[in-house]
Design a protein around this motif. Structure first.
Motif, PDB file in Angstrom:
ATOM      1  N   VAL A  92     -10.791   8.253  -6.633  1.00 39.99           N
ATOM      2  CA  VAL A  92      -9.744   7.631  -5.809  1.00 39.99           C
ATOM      3  C   VAL A  92     -10.063   6.147  -5.622  1.00 39.99           C
ATOM      4  CG1 VAL A  92      -8.555   7.763  -3.575  1.00 39.99           C
ATOM      5  CG2 VAL A  92      -9.517   9.830  -4.602  1.00 39.99           C
ATOM      6  N   LYS A  93      -9.039   5.310  -5.686  1.00 36.72           N
ATOM      7  CA  LYS A  93      -9.202   3.890  -5.358  1.00 36.72           C
ATOM      8  C   LYS A  93      -8.472   3.636  -4.047  1.00 36.72           C
ATOM      9  CE  LYS A  93     -10.094   4.006  -9.821  1.00 36.72           C
ATOM     10  NZ  LYS A  93      -9.713   5.164 -10.643  1.00 36.72           N
ATOM     11  N   VAL A  94      -9.155   2.957  -3.132  1.00 37.27           N
ATOM     12  CA  VAL A  94      -8.573   2.717  -1.813  1.00 37.27           C
ATOM     13  C   VAL A  94      -8.315   1.224  -1.635  1.00 37.27           C
ATOM     14  CG1 VAL A  94      -8.902   2.982   0.665  1.00 37.27           C
ATOM     15  CG2 VAL A  94      -9.787   4.726  -0.904  1.00 37.27           C
ATOM     16  N   LEU A  95      -7.073   0.890  -1.328  1.00 35.15           N
ATOM     17  CA  LEU A  95      -6.687  -0.501  -1.073  1.00 35.15           C
ATOM     18  C   LEU A  95      -6.968  -0.816   0.393  1.00 35.15           C
ATOM     19  CD1 LEU A  95      -3.147  -0.377  -2.739  1.00 35.15           C
ATOM     20  CD2 LEU A  95      -5.200  -1.399  -3.730  1.00 35.15           C
ATOM     21  N   GLY A 153       0.815  -1.218   0.000  1.00 33.99           N
ATOM     22  CA  GLY A 153       0.000   0.000   0.000  1.00 33.99           C
ATOM     23  C   GLY A 153       0.843   1.261   0.000  1.00 33.99           C
ATOM     24  N   SER A 154       1.882   1.291   0.831  1.00 39.36           N
ATOM     25  CA  SER A 154       2.656   2.532   0.923  1.00 39.36           C
ATOM     26  C   SER A 154       3.461   2.783  -0.347  1.00 39.36           C
ATOM     27  CB  SER A 154       3.542   2.544   2.170  1.00 39.36           C
ATOM     28  OG  SER A 154       4.382   1.429   2.170  1.00 39.36           O
ATOM     29  N   VAL A 155       3.970   1.727  -0.967  1.00 37.31           N
ATOM     30  CA  VAL A 155       4.702   1.923  -2.230  1.00 37.31           C
ATOM     31  C   VAL A 155       3.741   2.398  -3.321  1.00 37.31           C
ATOM     32  CG1 VAL A 155       6.072   0.789  -4.040  1.00 37.31           C
ATOM     33  CG2 VAL A 155       6.486   0.233  -1.641  1.00 37.31           C
ATOM     34  N   ALA A 156       2.550   1.792  -3.373  1.00 35.87           N
ATOM     35  CA  ALA A 156       1.565   2.175  -4.403  1.00 35.87           C
ATOM     36  C   ALA A 156       1.142   3.635  -4.221  1.00 35.87           C
ATOM     37  CB  ALA A 156       0.345   1.254  -4.345  1.00 35.87           C
ATOM     38  N   TYR A 183      -4.754   2.483   1.886  1.00 34.04           N
ATOM     39  CA  TYR A 183      -3.847   3.300   1.064  1.00 34.04           C
ATOM     40  C   TYR A 183      -4.592   3.658  -0.214  1.00 34.04           C
ATOM     41  CZ  TYR A 183      -0.282   1.680   4.266  1.00 34.04           C
ATOM     42  OH  TYR A 183       0.439   1.427   5.410  1.00 34.04           O
ATOM     43  N   PHE A 184      -4.286   4.839  -0.771  1.00 33.14           N
ATOM     44  CA  PHE A 184      -5.000   5.236  -1.995  1.00 33.14           C
ATOM     45  C   PHE A 184      -4.094   5.169  -3.209  1.00 33.14           C
ATOM     46  CE2 PHE A 184      -3.370   9.300  -0.246  1.00 33.14           C
ATOM     47  CZ  PHE A 184      -2.637   9.760  -1.333  1.00 33.14           C
ATOM     48  N   THR A 185      -4.737   5.063  -4.351  1.00 34.54           N
ATOM     49  CA  THR A 185      -4.062   5.261  -5.631  1.00 34.54           C
ATOM     50  C   THR A 185      -5.073   5.885  -6.573  1.00 34.54           C
ATOM     51  OG1 THR A 185      -2.725   4.288  -7.390  1.00 34.54           O
ATOM     52  CG2 THR A 185      -4.501   2.905  -6.500  1.00 34.54           C
ATOM     53  N   ILE A 186      -4.575   6.645  -7.553  1.00 34.19           N
ATOM     54  CA  ILE A 186      -5.454   7.409  -8.444  1.00 34.19           C
ATOM     55  C   ILE A 186      -4.906   7.298  -9.860  1.00 34.19           C
ATOM     56  CG2 ILE A 186      -6.437   9.703  -8.926  1.00 34.19           C
ATOM     57  CD1 ILE A 186      -5.487  10.423  -5.977  1.00 34.19           C
ATOM     58  N   ASP A 187      -5.756   6.903 -10.819  1.00 35.52           N
ATOM     59  CA  ASP A 187      -5.326   6.892 -12.218  1.00 35.52           C
ATOM     60  C   ASP A 187      -5.566   8.268 -12.832  1.00 35.52           C
ATOM     61  OD1 ASP A 187      -4.157   4.440 -12.348  1.00 35.52           O
ATOM     62  OD2 ASP A 187      -5.874   3.407 -13.190  1.00 35.52           O
TER      63      ASP A 187
END
Ligand code: ADP
Ligand code: DP6
Ligand code: CO
Length: 324
Positions: free
Chosen positions: A287-290, A232-235, A278-282
């Motif tokens: 927002v996408k949350v893991l 999560g933190s790397v993403a 953890y979040f990631t965004i394309d």
């Protein structure tokens, strides 16, 4: 000469952002994704002797303009591979918002590649199918596989070694993704245009590319250890770096809205409350949350409580291409 295929979207944990060859869609860096079961495209391709051009229906609407050209140019590649000159009717349904940063181009072109190549009589293995799919939309080459997949950028000029490979299957690890819907409208800057502007003008682009090998190594270690915090933190950090490059472009741009930022901060606060997320965004505002299954109820409640959030769609790891 008719076939139907389904492909799921994928969310990049290490982003593809930048092309070294636009015609062949060759990336400047490897990327790594998780295929999602919640969002997918179903496409039927029928090659017919009576047609004098290709026809493309998306969600029952006859499509023209750039989206039509992308489809017909992709069909040209399939025709070339098969050595056949015959036009097709394509009917596609997106179970994902189109062009809104939910990776419709990934599920869309993976489904088109699978259905189209089968309909014309090609029988491609996964590697060849991924290599072909790449030409429609880069991110789509990872959607051939379920679970975690890595797109290897390759070294060759002709792109023959640029395709995705499976990293871990769908059932390897029950890691989940909440898609936080803020706006499902079409974005103003497509992924294609946004990454080109970044490559051409952003002084931050070099830093982005240089940072990839370490991120990839760490996330792969995290996946093999099933270490959620590490993955999560790397993403999350990789996503922030990608979006930082757009702010350095000329003219500068961002895919974020004020509400995007609100959700990002909320996710970071969840971690303070000992809820790992953890979040990631394309390339879009959403927002996408893991998260992990044991936190699903908390995650859904917390995300739905944020002002501006229209919907929260929960997804597990998805499967690769299927033929219907
Ligand atoms: P997204 O975030 O949805 O991937 P992109 O800008 O990368 O946004 O791509 C959106 C484009 O992908 C659409 O404008 C269209 O050209 C193409 N696309 C989306 N869905 C399909 C589909 N089902 N079949 C063919 N092309 C599609
Ligand atoms: C931010 O694959 O949509 O979602 O290859 O030009 O069709 P084209 O672009 P696309 O770009 C995706 C960019 C991203 C990151 C990712 O999915 O890896
Ligand atoms: Co896309």
């Amino acid at each position: 000469m008719k076939a139907t295929a389904r492909a799921h979207t994928n969310i990049a944990l290490i982003k593809y952002w930048g092309k070294r060859d636009e015609e062949l869609i060759l990336p400047t860096n490897n990327s790594l994704s998780l295929t999602l079961d919640g969002f997918y495209t179903t496409t039927t391709v029928e090659f017919r002797n009576d047609l004098t051009n290709d026809i493309f229906y998306l969600d029952n609407q006859c499509i023209s303009g750039i989206p039509y050209q992308r489809v017909t140019q992709f069909l040209d590649l399939i025709r070339q591979l098969a050595g056949k000159h015959i036009f097709a009717e394509v009917r596609s349904t997106n179970h994902v918002p189109t062009a809104a940063g939910f990776a419709s181009s990934a599920s869309g072109f993976a489904a088109l590649a699978a259905a189209g190549s089968k309909a014309i009589g090609l029988s491609l293995n996964d590697k060849a199918l991924s290599r072909l799919t790449r030409r429609g939309s880069g991110s789509a080459c990872r959607s051939i596989y379920g679970g975690f997949a890595e797109w290897q950028k390759g070294e060759k000029k002709d792109g023959s070694d640029s395709f995705a490979v499976p990293i871990k299957p769908q059932d390897y690890w029950d890691i989940r993704v909440a898609a936080v819907v803020l706006h499902a409208d079409e974005k103003k800057v497509s992924s294609r245009v946004g990454m080109k502007r970044t490559v051409d003008t952003s002084p931050f682009f070099k830093g982005w590319v240089d940072s990839i090998p370490q991120d990839l190594e760490q996330i792969k270690a995290g996946i093999s250890e099933r270490d959620f915090e590490k993955v999560g933190s790397v993403a999350e950090a990789n996503c922030l770096k990608m979006h930082a490059t757009t702010l350095g472009a000329n003219p500068p741009f961002t895919y974020w809205y004020d509400t995007t930022f609100t959700v990002m901060q909320h996710v970071q606060k969840l971690r303070d409350k000992k809820i790992p997320a953890y979040f990631t965004i394309d390339a879009g505002p959403n927002v996408k949350v893991l998260y992990l299954p044991e936190n699903e109820a908390d995650i859904k409640r917390e995300l739905e409580s944020i002002p501006g959030v229209r919907d929260v769609i929960l997804s597990k790891a998805g499967q690769g291409i299927t033929y219907l």
